[in-house]
Each structure stands twice: as structure tokens, then as C-alpha cells.
Design a protein around this motif. Structure first.
Motif, PDB file in Angstrom:
ATOM      1  N   ILE A 119      34.453  48.188  37.375  1.00  0.00           N
ATOM      2  CA  ILE A 119      34.828  49.502  37.871  1.00  0.00           C
ATOM      3  C   ILE A 119      33.994  50.561  37.171  1.00  0.00           C
ATOM      4  N   ASP A 120      33.323  51.407  37.973  1.00  0.00           N
ATOM      5  CA  ASP A 120      32.533  52.519  37.445  1.00  0.00           C
ATOM      6  C   ASP A 120      33.118  53.828  37.985  1.00  0.00           C
ATOM      7  N   SER A 121      32.663  54.931  37.435  1.00  0.00           N
ATOM      8  CA  SER A 121      33.118  56.232  37.920  1.00  0.00           C
ATOM      9  C   SER A 121      31.953  57.187  38.019  1.00  0.00           C
ATOM     10  N   ASP A 122      31.921  57.977  39.127  1.00  0.00           N
ATOM     11  CA  ASP A 122      30.893  58.993  39.292  1.00  0.00           C
ATOM     12  C   ASP A 122      31.290  60.299  38.600  1.00  0.00           C
ATOM     13  N   GLN A 123      32.565  60.488  38.422  1.00  0.00           N
ATOM     14  CA  GLN A 123      33.064  61.767  37.912  1.00  0.00           C
ATOM     15  C   GLN A 123      33.531  61.611  36.473  1.00  0.00           C
ATOM     16  N   ILE A 124      33.046  62.479  35.597  1.00  0.00           N
ATOM     17  CA  ILE A 124      33.456  62.451  34.198  1.00  0.00           C
ATOM     18  C   ILE A 124      34.725  63.280  34.030  1.00  0.00           C
ATOM     19  N   ASN A 125      35.721  62.688  33.414  1.00  0.00           N
ATOM     20  CA  ASN A 125      36.958  63.406  33.131  1.00  0.00           C
ATOM     21  C   ASN A 125      37.504  62.876  31.817  1.00  0.00           C
ATOM     22  N   GLU A 126      37.867  63.781  30.920  1.00  0.00           N
ATOM     23  CA  GLU A 126      38.255  63.388  29.574  1.00  0.00           C
ATOM     24  C   GLU A 126      39.749  63.165  29.407  1.00  0.00           C
ATOM     25  N   ASN A 127      40.507  63.278  30.481  1.00  0.00           N
ATOM     26  CA  ASN A 127      41.957  63.259  30.343  1.00  0.00           C
ATOM     27  C   ASN A 127      42.601  61.908  30.622  1.00  0.00           C
ATOM     28  N   PHE A 128      41.823  60.834  30.611  1.00  0.00           N
ATOM     29  CA  PHE A 128      42.355  59.517  30.923  1.00  0.00           C
ATOM     30  C   PHE A 128      41.823  58.471  29.943  1.00  0.00           C
ATOM     31  N   GLN A 129      42.626  57.435  29.717  1.00  0.00           N
ATOM     32  CA  GLN A 129      42.201  56.285  28.937  1.00  0.00           C
ATOM     33  C   GLN A 129      42.672  55.021  29.655  1.00  0.00           C
ATOM     34  N   PRO A 130      41.784  54.086  29.938  1.00  0.00           N
ATOM     35  CA  PRO A 130      42.202  52.835  30.585  1.00  0.00           C
ATOM     36  C   PRO A 130      42.850  51.901  29.583  1.00  0.00           C
ATOM     37  N   ASN A 131      43.885  51.234  30.007  1.00  0.00           N
ATOM     38  CA  ASN A 131      44.471  50.157  29.209  1.00  0.00           C
ATOM     39  C   ASN A 131      43.791  48.866  29.641  1.00  0.00           C
ATOM     40  N   ILE A 132      42.734  48.477  28.930  1.00  0.00           N
ATOM     41  CA  ILE A 132      41.933  47.337  29.372  1.00  0.00           C
ATOM     42  C   ILE A 132      42.651  46.011  29.154  1.00  0.00           C
ATOM     43  N   ASP A 133      43.797  46.028  28.464  1.00  0.00           N
ATOM     44  CA  ASP A 133      44.547  44.797  28.273  1.00  0.00           C
ATOM     45  C   ASP A 133      45.505  44.520  29.431  1.00  0.00           C
ATOM     46  N   SER A 134      45.763  45.517  30.273  1.00  0.00           N
ATOM     47  CA  SER A 134      46.823  45.359  31.269  1.00  0.00           C
ATOM     48  C   SER A 134      46.395  44.689  32.573  1.00  0.00           C
ATOM     49  N   PRO A 135      45.163  44.925  33.094  1.00  0.00           N
ATOM     50  CA  PRO A 135      44.901  44.447  34.453  1.00  0.00           C
ATOM     51  C   PRO A 135      44.506  42.980  34.527  1.00  0.00           C
ATOM     52  N   GLU A 136      44.987  42.326  35.555  1.00  0.00           N
ATOM     53  CA  GLU A 136      44.560  40.981  35.923  1.00  0.00           C
ATOM     54  C   GLU A 136      44.543  40.910  37.446  1.00  0.00           C
ATOM     55  N   LEU A 137      43.509  40.318  37.993  1.00  0.00           N
ATOM     56  CA  LEU A 137      43.410  40.122  39.438  1.00  0.00           C
ATOM     57  C   LEU A 137      43.869  38.702  39.725  1.00  0.00           C
ATOM     58  N   LYS A 138      45.035  38.571  40.346  1.00  0.00           N
ATOM     59  CA  LYS A 138      45.664  37.265  40.536  1.00  0.00           C
ATOM     60  C   LYS A 138      45.657  36.855  42.006  1.00  0.00           C
ATOM     61  N   LYS A 139      45.511  35.559  42.260  1.00  0.00           N
ATOM     62  CA  LYS A 139      45.474  35.041  43.619  1.00  0.00           C
ATOM     63  C   LYS A 139      46.879  34.880  44.179  1.00  0.00           C
ATOM     64  N   LEU A 140      47.057  35.337  45.421  1.00  0.00           N
ATOM     65  CA  LEU A 140      48.326  35.193  46.120  1.00  0.00           C
ATOM     66  C   LEU A 140      48.320  33.926  46.962  1.00  0.00           C
ATOM     67  N   LYS A 141      49.493  33.554  47.458  1.00  0.00           N
ATOM     68  CA  LYS A 141      49.603  32.341  48.264  1.00  0.00           C
ATOM     69  C   LYS A 141      48.833  32.437  49.571  1.00  0.00           C
ATOM     70  N   ASP A 142      48.688  33.653  50.096  1.00  0.00           N
ATOM     71  CA  ASP A 142      47.989  33.810  51.374  1.00  0.00           C
ATOM     72  C   ASP A 142      46.473  33.940  51.204  1.00  0.00           C
ATOM     73  N   GLY A 143      45.960  33.769  49.969  1.00  0.00           N
ATOM     74  CA  GLY A 143      44.517  33.812  49.741  1.00  0.00           C
ATOM     75  C   GLY A 143      43.994  35.148  49.268  1.00  0.00           C
ATOM     76  N   ARG A 144      44.786  36.204  49.437  1.00  0.00           N
ATOM     77  CA  ARG A 144      44.372  37.509  48.908  1.00  0.00           C
ATOM     78  C   ARG A 144      44.528  37.529  47.390  1.00  0.00           C
ATOM     79  N   TYR A 145      43.976  38.570  46.776  1.00  0.00           N
ATOM     80  CA  TYR A 145      44.149  38.774  45.349  1.00  0.00           C
ATOM     81  C   TYR A 145      44.896  40.085  45.121  1.00  0.00           C
TER      82      TYR A 145
END
Length: 481
Positions: free
Chosen positions: A145-171
């Protein structure tokens, strides 16, 4: 918190300063390390700006997407997403119809990303999304994930996201960000650019406006001096949500303490409730002058603070007291000694001798309370002394952490030889099977020296609980125009 300081609050996550000290604390049972899996990869140029995307906040907390449904019908699949990612706050908000339904999609290289829900609760911005037409057998896939717009008011929690597979094949994915709602401007545009999903390079773009409303806060009524002005805790702000709250504060480090680092993990209110300040976004300290630095922090709390709270008490469970490090040639004229600036704890090197493939160092600690000395603490501090090639150690940024195999031993066999005089002996064995990669491939008495991190000596100073109480009161802040 003053706006001129808050503007720079979220500029960069700090890098830990205390590798050696943490190792010692681990050895004596104070710290336990835990490895975490990171599925998301962040562009090094914009690690904190990707969070700018999808700034959506439900009406009671202060933010809205105009394109969202104001009254979301219960959508079973979204509830399943929160359960899948063990998001108790999201599940509770979903059950209370406070999660907003999003119907925003982007397609690139035949792969579609659809954002389906978002909520904001006291500094925590979370959205869920699905990825369609991505065909693989993997249960987890990475995303850039990249961003074109610089904004100083946010911090990502890089420990939280996971892309998981669903039963129907989507993630399915969930992303969490820490944000300061008081600094987000009215009508601000938020952009999200996903540049890579798995092995597919693409261009998935989202752009959405932000609308703000009034927000009620708690604010600290004064700053408090700690340890005779060495530190100052100030600029306390608390934003309450439905199921959580966010607290932000600043710590000023003065004089001899300008390079120190304080850890706060417990807070209590005057009504008896206890809060754990974990998952904090601690930010890189700002140098205010040659004798003063400031550190800002933001922490998501696991429950709202009572509206009747008038005082908050912070417990400082650990202070890293920074001192200079020293490199002493084995041929140095002895005795030689050094003392810390914080407590006057010293180390005196009395004798160095070589015997075959080992070097033995006799030394003692000074400026300590001998009646309260703990042999285990003395041993752990002694074991932190390193032995290495002097020229190479001077070229390394941190010999204890960034050394070259074959030229440095970062540990030794330390023992107490006389507790009454705080005398110690450390033996460096060049060939230890358990330390194969750290063994010395060659050794020359004239070329080698001892590495002393004087910060570690402060562990021998008397330890006491430090708590700070600050009065707080409610205040209302209008949205920025």
C-alpha cells in the motif's frame, strides 16, 4: 496539545535505543520478546501515509463519508469479518448499527478490491475489504500500500492486518490505523493506492472526502515535573469512544536525560479504573534545544474513561537512562574508571590478562549501595561487557547490535568475586560451541579492547516506582473549518 506541536506529532515511528539494556532485562525476567507475523509490506518512502485512506468515522465520534449509508442494515458477512479478525470493538459497534457500510470498488489487472465497512472509535480507524478474482492456493497473501498524499495525522498499525482466504475464494482484509481526529481538517481528501497484491502489480485507487463534527475531550490541566525536572509529562488529551478511548501525551527530557526513554504501561483514574497503555504509537523524539528533547505518544485504550474522571495517574514502569559508551584498549594503563551522569554509578577496571584462548578482566562497581546489591543484577550487568577489535568497533554504529562476526564477543562469563567490595570478574572464551558465530577467528592483545555501555550501569541504582497524577477536565473542540 498545542496545534503547532500536534502538526508534527505523527512524523516517524521511533527506533528502539536499548538493545543491550533490553537484553539484560530479558535475562532477569523483566522483558519477554514476541515475534509477530507481518503480511503487509509498506513502501519505505511512505510508511505512515498509507493510513490516509478511507478516513471514515461514525456520526457520534466525529467523521462521516457523505457517500455512506447513514443507517446500515445488518450485513452478516461484515459481522463475520470482525469475528474472523477477533475485533471485539468492531463486532460490538456492528451489533449496535454504528459500523458504516461502504460500497467503493477499484479494479486493476483483472483483480477487484471492494471496501465494505468502516468504523472509527476513539483514535482507532478500521476498515474491512475484500479482494476478488485473485486466484491462488495460499491462505494468506501480502499487499503493498502506497499513498500519493502526505498527511501527518495517521499511524498504521502494521501488526493488525492480515489478508485471509474465504471459503468462496475471495480474500478478506482488515486494516487498523491510529489517528488524531482533532487535527483532521474539514473537507480533507483521503487517498489510498494499493500497488501490489501478492505477485500482481496494479493500481487500485480510492479517494474520499472527510466531514467533521464536534468532539468532546478530556484535557490535562497542568504539566508535572518528574525527578526534579529531569522529565516533564504534559499535553494530556483523551478522546472517549463507544468501546475504547485514545490518549495522547508528550514527555520532555531535559539536561542529562535528553536522550532517555520512558515507558508507561499503566494508567489509573481517580474512580478506581485501571487502563493498560499498550499498542502505543511512540514517535521519534523532537530535539527542542541542545539540552531538551520531546517525545509524543498515542495509545488506544481498551475501554472508555469514565465521564466523571477528574484525575489520571500514570505509572512509569521503566526509564532507559542513556549514557555514553566507552572503548578501552586491553593495553590501556590500569586502573581506569568511569561513572554515569544519572546516578554516579561507576566501573573500575583493575586488571586484564590473557590466558591461551581467553581474556579475564577484574573490575568493581563503585557508587553503589553495597547493602542492597543483588548478585544476579551484578552478573547481568557484567555480562554486557563486550570484547572486540578496537578499530572495527569504532567503525560500527553500535557494537552490541551491529558487529562483524569473528571480531566481537558481546557476552562473557561474569561472576561476583567479592560482594562487600562489589568486585567482579569476566572471562571471555574465544571458542564456545554455543556461540559459534560469535567466536573470535583471530585475536591480538594489542588490537583488541573492551566495549562498555555505561547506560547498563544505571541498572544498579536503587529502583523505585514512579507515578504521576494529573488533573483533567472535559473540553469541547469544534471541527476545523
Amino acid at each position: 496539545m498545542e496545534q503547532r506541536e500536534m502538526k508534527k506529532l505523527y512524523d516517524e515511528i521511533d527506533v528502539p535505543k536499548i538493545e543491550v539494556t533490553s537484553a539484560i532485562r530479558q535475562a532477569i525476567g523483566d522483558v519477554k520478546a514476541e515475534q509477530k507475523r507481518h503480511w503487509f509490506k509498506w513502501n519505505w518512502r511512505t510508511p505512515i501515509y498509507s493510513v490516509i485512506a478511507l478516513v471514515v468515522l461514525y456520526f457520534s465520534s466525529g467523521f462521516l463519508f457523505p457517500s455512506l449509508n447513514t443507517a446500515m442494515a445488518r450485513v452478516p458477512i461484515i459481522g463475520q469479518f470482525y469475528m474472523m479478525f477477533h475485533d471485539k470493538v468492531g463486532m460490538s459497534l456492528f451489533q449496535s448499527d454504528l459500523v458504516k457500510h461502504v460500497n467503493e470498488g477499484a479494479e486493476s489487472r483483472g483483480v477487484t478490491v471492494k471496501v465494505n465497512s468502516v468504523y472509527y472509535d476513539a483514535g482507532r480507524l478500521v476498515y474491512t475489504f475484500t479482494v476478488e478474482n485473485f486466484h491462488t492456493k495460499e491462505d494468506f497473501i501480502p499487499i503493498n500500500i502506497d499513498s500519493d498524499q502526505i498527511n501527518e495525522n495517521f499511524q498504521p498499525n502494521i501488526d493488525s492486518p492480515e489478508l485471509k482466504k474465504l471459503k468462496d475464494g475471495r480474500y478478506a482484509g482488515r486494516m487498523e490505523f491510529y489517528t488524531n481526529g482533532q487535527m483532521i481538517k474539514q473537507g480533507q481528501k483521503a487517498q489510498l493506492v494499493i500497488s501490489k497484491i501478492g505477485d500482481i502489480v496494479g493500481n487500485w485507487r480510492f479517494e474520499l472526502p472527510v466531514v467533521k463534527q464536534k468532539t468532546t475531550l478530556f484535557a490535562g490541566q497542568k504539566e508535572v515535573s518528574i525527578l526534579n525536572g529531569r522529565y516533564q509529562l504534559k499535553d494530556i488529551k483523551v478522546e472517549n469512544g463507544v468501546n475504547s478511548s485514545v490518549i495522547q501525551y508528550a514527555i520532555d527530557y531535559n539536561g542529562v536525560a535528553k536522550d532517555d526513554d520512558i515507558t508507561i504501561d499503566i494508567m489509573k483514574d481517580n474512580l478506581g479504573s485501571k487502563y493498560r497503555l499498550k499498542n502505543a504509537a511512540t514517535l521519534k523524539g523532537k530535539k527542542l534545544s541542545t539540552e531538551k528533547t520531546r517525545q509524543n505518544a498515542l495509545t488506544i485504550l481498551n475501554k472508555p474513561i469514565s465521564p466523571n474522571t477528574t484525575e489520571l495517574t500514570f505509572y512509569l514502569n521503566w526509564i532507559y537512562e542513556h549514557e555514553e559508551s566507552k572503548i578501552i584498549s586491553l593495553q590501556n594503563q590500569l586502573p581506569v574508571q568511569f561513572r554515569t551522569k544519572h546516578h554516579g554509578i561507576g566501573i573500575k577496571i583493575n586488571k586484564i590478562k590473557q590466558k591461551g584462548r581467553s581474556v579475564t578482566v577484574d573490575y568493581q562497581f563503585t557508587g553503589v549501595d553495597k547493602e542492597k546489591l543483588d548478585e544476579a543484577d551484578m552478573k547481568n550487568v557484567g555480562e554486557s561487557i563486550g570484547l572486540g577489535d578496537v578499530k572495527k568497533m569504532k567503525s560500527w554504529s553500535d557494537p552490541a547490535a551491529n558487529y562483524e562476526n569473528g571480531y566481537y564477543l558481546k557476552g562473557n562469563n561474569a561472576k561476583v568475586t567479592n560482594l562487600k567490595t562489589a568486585s567482579m570478574q569476566s572471562t571471555f572464551d574465544f571458542d564456545v560451541k554455543e556461540l559459534d558465530k560469535l567466536s573470535l577467528n583471530h585475536f591480538s592483545f594489542k588490537d583488541y579492547g573492551l566495549y562498555l555501555d555505561l547506560s547498563v550501569l544505571n541498572l544498579l541504582a536503587p529502583q523505585k516506582e514512579i507515578k504521576v497524577t494529573i488533573p483533567v477536565k472535559k473540553e469541547t473542540s469544534k471541527a476545523s473549518q
